[in-house]
Design a protein around this motif. Sequence first.
Motif, PDB file in Angstrom:
ATOM      1  N   TYR A  31     -21.009  19.276 -67.981  1.00 33.54           N
ATOM      2  CA  TYR A  31     -19.849  19.229 -68.889  1.00 33.54           C
ATOM      3  C   TYR A  31     -18.599  19.753 -68.158  1.00 33.54           C
ATOM      4  O   TYR A  31     -17.532  19.146 -68.215  1.00 33.54           O
ATOM      5  CB  TYR A  31     -20.124  20.072 -70.135  1.00 33.54           C
ATOM      6  N   HIS A  53     -15.544  17.271 -67.645  1.00 30.85           N
ATOM      7  CA  HIS A  53     -14.421  17.472 -68.560  1.00 30.85           C
ATOM      8  C   HIS A  53     -13.348  18.430 -68.065  1.00 30.85           C
ATOM      9  O   HIS A  53     -12.192  18.302 -68.422  1.00 30.85           O
ATOM     10  CB  HIS A  53     -14.916  18.013 -69.906  1.00 30.85           C
ATOM     11  N   GLN A  74     -20.638  29.180 -78.816  1.00 33.74           N
ATOM     12  CA  GLN A  74     -20.617  27.747 -78.488  1.00 33.74           C
ATOM     13  C   GLN A  74     -19.952  27.597 -77.126  1.00 33.74           C
ATOM     14  O   GLN A  74     -18.804  28.035 -76.934  1.00 33.74           O
ATOM     15  CB  GLN A  74     -19.818  26.982 -79.530  1.00 33.74           C
ATOM     16  N   SER A  75     -20.674  26.972 -76.200  1.00 41.84           N
ATOM     17  CA  SER A  75     -20.222  26.934 -74.803  1.00 41.84           C
ATOM     18  C   SER A  75     -18.817  26.352 -74.645  1.00 41.84           C
ATOM     19  O   SER A  75     -18.021  26.833 -73.846  1.00 41.84           O
ATOM     20  CB  SER A  75     -21.204  26.127 -73.970  1.00 41.84           C
ATOM     21  N   LYS A  76     -18.534  25.299 -75.436  1.00 37.90           N
ATOM     22  CA  LYS A  76     -17.231  24.640 -75.337  1.00 37.90           C
ATOM     23  C   LYS A  76     -16.100  25.649 -75.597  1.00 37.90           C
ATOM     24  O   LYS A  76     -15.097  25.696 -74.884  1.00 37.90           O
ATOM     25  CB  LYS A  76     -17.193  23.553 -76.403  1.00 37.90           C
ATOM     26  N   LYS A  95     -13.263  27.586 -73.086  1.00 38.26           N
ATOM     27  CA  LYS A  95     -11.832  27.612 -73.389  1.00 38.26           C
ATOM     28  C   LYS A  95     -11.278  29.032 -73.241  1.00 38.26           C
ATOM     29  O   LYS A  95     -10.182  29.243 -72.734  1.00 38.26           O
ATOM     30  CB  LYS A  95     -11.645  27.128 -74.829  1.00 38.26           C
TER      31      LYS A  95
END
Length: 295
Positions: A25, A29, A106-108, A112
């Motif tokens: 990811y 991304h 949550q990794s996302k 951030k």
Amino acid sequence: MERPKILFIVNPISGASKGKEIASYIKTHLDGTVLDADIRFTEAVNHATEIAIEGVKEGFKIIAAVGGDGTINETAKALRHTDTALGIIPIGSGNGLARHLGIPLQSKFALKRLVTGETRVIDSGILNDVPFFCTAGTGFDAYVSHVFATATGRGLSNYVKAGVKEYLRYSSSEYELIVDGDKLTVDAYAITVANAAQYGNNAYIAPEASTRDGLLNVTILKHFPKWKGIPLVIRTFNKTIHRSPHVLTVKGKKIQIRKTGQEDTNLFVHRDGEPYMAKSPLNFEVVPQSLKVIV
Ligand SMILES: Nc1ncnc2c1ncn2[C@@H]1O[C@H](COP(=O)(O)OP(=O)(O)OP(=O)(O)O)[C@@H](O)[C@H]1O
């Protein structure tokens, strides 16, 4: 704006083994857009420490541990007293330090934070010359960590199963503590020395612990009738364990613990949930403001 150059240290086996997925990811991304990322995988126990030492030498300003408290411990060890900040992408089974510091699970969102978060300088602890960042201790919890480490299954349900089985046959022992020069003797099941408030999974063993007060919080689980175990477990989750009549709490900078009659023998201990053996007496010390972390 200059993109932050971040080294990710990924433990491929942490928690539900999401590390590889997160690494790809980041590559697809984030790398080259918001981050200038370098990703390295751990291949064995303690490998994260070696990678982090190299990363500091190579001049990375942020080194992010993608793993659980064990991987964070191994990474952070190399970053104490350096200018490099620790980042955390929590993918472990407990994630005690990340939860304490309010880092998203949550990794996302945790990724951030590496870009938008602020840098905080926190304390670390030492147990017999080896650092810890969340909790360390001896007694029942350390013993269960050993049993769990040698069991075949991972995950919370296996941990609970191992815990219940051992709980029924574990007995309390007498310990002598010296906390900043004051002596006390206790008959205890477990003694936890906490820099952060929880073990992980929101099990608050030291609800009042702060990573920025220059102190370690000691939670002593005294001898109690076995049937009172469930209310005590509930108290760890509703942050009231320190108010139980079966619990004694003290705070200090230097704590020595010996198991009565077991001088110079190896005791079961844990550092950030990872099991070790350590020679009695156990010497704990706080190292104030010794680690930069992105929160
Ligand atoms: N490639 C690897 N193979 C086997 N073990 C590894 C590898 N890389 C790291 N390790 C070890 O895996 C152990 C567990 O890692 P970690 O603590 O990150 O995950 P966890 O136990 O699932 O999470 P938590 O500590 O939050 O419960 C650490 O002791 C680490 O040294």
